[in-house]
Design an enzyme around this catalytic site. Structure first.
Site: not given
Length: 348
Positions: A33, A116, A134
Site C-alpha cells: 500500500e 486510505y 482513493d
DNA sequence: AAGCCGGGGCT
DNA sequence: AGCCCAGGCTT
C-alpha cells in the site's frame, strides 16, 4: 442487487490478480500500500517484489540501514515514503513487539499511514469495515451518483468518505474495497471509461446525463514553476565530487552532483561569470556533456545542463555538503551511494 | 485550505 | 500540455 453486491460480482469476473492480494499478512499489505501511493500498479510491482524478498518481515525492515532502504526505493519518487516506512517498522517492533497491527485505529497512527492506507490494511488483513477512499473510489462514486463537489475540497472529502462508508459491504469489506478500486482502475477509467459495456449503465447518473467526462470535479492546483540546474562533474584522481541535498526541497537528503541553480537559463559563458561559479571553480575549463535536459515533476519543470570541469586540481571553498567519493564512474557510485534516478538517467 | 513531495504513462 | 496514479505531511 445492491451497489456493493454488483461491484463484487463484477470484480469476481474481471478483477486483477495481484501478488499482494494472496495474503492476510498486514506487513505485506502495508508494504504494497505504501509503494502504491500515487503510483501505478505496473510501476510499483517490481519494487514490491524486491522489498518482500529483501525484507520478508517487519523486523528485518526495522533492522535495515536507511540507506539500503532508500537505495532499493530509487526511482519510485516521494522518498519520504521510504523514510516513514523505516520509522513505522521500528515503531511496530518497539510498541507492538514486532506484530504488525491490523486495527484501523492502530495503523493510522504509524508515520506514512493516512486514512486510505489504514482502511486498506485493516480491511484486507482482518476484514475491518473501513471503506477505502482513493482516486478510483472518488471517480466511481462521483460519476455513479453525479456528484460535482470537488473531490479535493474539505467538503468533498467528507461527503465522499461518508458515502463510501455507507456503501461498503457488511459481509466482505475487504473484497469490496478491492472491487471498487479495480473497477475504477480498469473500467471506470479517468479518460476513456468503458461505459458501453458497463454493468451500471442504466443507473449511473453521469452516464444518463452525459456528464461522464465532467466528473469527478477537481480544483486545479498551482502551475508548475521552472527551475534551471547546472550540474558539474569534477573528478580528482579516482574520486568524484558529490553533493548531499538539504531539507525542504525535492530529493531531500539524497546525493547528486554539485549544483548551481539559477532563476533563468544561462549558457556556458553566462554560467562562468556567476559569482558562485567563480568562488568554487575559477580557472576551470567547462566542457558541456550534453544539451539541455528537461525533467518534469508534478509541480515543477527542471531544465538541467551537465558540464565537466577540466584542469581544476581541487574545488575552492568546498561546501559542507560536498564530498569526494571514490568511484570509477557514476554508475558504480550509484551502487553504494544514493543518487536519485534523475542523474542515472542522463549521466553514465 | 493550500503547498509540497516524483516518476511515468496516457490522451 | 495536462491529467492521473491503491496519498500523506507540513504549514
Amino acid at each position: 442487487m445492491s451497489f456493493s453486491e454488483k461491484i463484487i460480482s463484477w470484480y469476481t469476473k474481471n478483477g486483477r490478480k495481484l501478488p499482494w492480494r494472496n495474503t492476510n499478512d498486514p506487513y505485506i499489505i502495508w508494504l504494497s500500500e505504501i509503494i502504491l501511493q500515487q503510483t501505478r500498479v505496473e510501476q510499483g510491482a517490481p519494487y514490491f517484489d524486491s522489498f518482500v524478498t529483501k525484507y520478508p518481515d517487519v523486523r528485518k525492515f526495522a533492522d535495515a540501514e536507511e540507506g539500503d532502504i532508500l537505495r532499493l526505493w530509487q526511482g519510485l519518487g516521494y522518498y519520504s515514503r521510504a523514510r516513514n516506512m523505516h520509522r513505522a517498522a521500528k515503531l511496530v517492533v518497539a510498541e507492538f513487539q514486532g506484530n504488525f497491527p491490523t486495527r484501523y485505529a492502530d495503523v493510522v497512527q504509524l508515520p506514512g499511514v493516512g486514512d486510505y492506507t489504514a482502511a486498506a490494511i485493516s480491511s484486507f488483513s482482518v476484514n475491518e469495515k473501513q471503506a477505502v477512499l482513493d482516486g478510483n473510489v472518488f471517480r466511481v462514486l462521483a460519476r455513479y451518483f453525479g456528484i460535482a463537489i470537488p473531490i479535493n475540497s474539505g467538503e468533498g472529502k467528507k461527503v465522499f468518505k461518508s458515502l463510501a462508508q455507507e456503501l461498503i459491504s457488511n459481509n466482505n469489506p475487504g473484497v469490496y474495497n478491492h472491487a471498487i478500486m479495480d473497477f475504477g482502475a480498469i473500467h471506470c477509467k479517468p479518460k476513456v471509461p468503458l461505459c458501453e459495456t458497463c454493468v451500471f449503465r442504466l443507473e449511473c447518473v453521469a452516464y444518463k446525463e452525459n456528464r461522464v467526462s465532467e466528473l469527478p470535479v477537481k480544483i486545479k492546483g498551482k502551475a508548475s514553476r521552472n527551475r534551471f540546474f547546472h550540474y558539474f562533474v569534477h573528478e580528482k584522481g579516482e574520486s568524484i565530487l558529490m553533493s548531499k541535498r538539504g531539507d525542504g526541497d525535492v530529493w531531500s537528503n539524497l546525493f547528486e552532483l554539485p549544483l548551481i541553480e539559477t532563476e533563468d537559463d544561462l549558457d556556458l559563458v553566462g554560467l562562468m561569470q556567476l559569482d558562485e561559479f567563480m568562488t568554487h571553480f575559477e580557472g576551470a575549463d567547462l566542457l558541456p556533456i550534453n544539451g539541455q535536459v528537461k525533467h518534469i515533476l508534478s509541480h515543477q519543470n527542471i531544465y538541467a545542463r551537465f558540464y565537466r570541469l577540466e584542469n581544476l586540481p581541487e574545488v575552492k571553498e568546498k561546501k559542507e555538503e560536498w564530498n569526494y567519493f571514490l568511484s570509477e564512474n557514476l554508475d558504480k557510485l550509484a551502487k553504494h551511494k544514493l543518487i536519485f534516478s534523475f542523474l542515472n538517467k542522463y549521466i553514465s
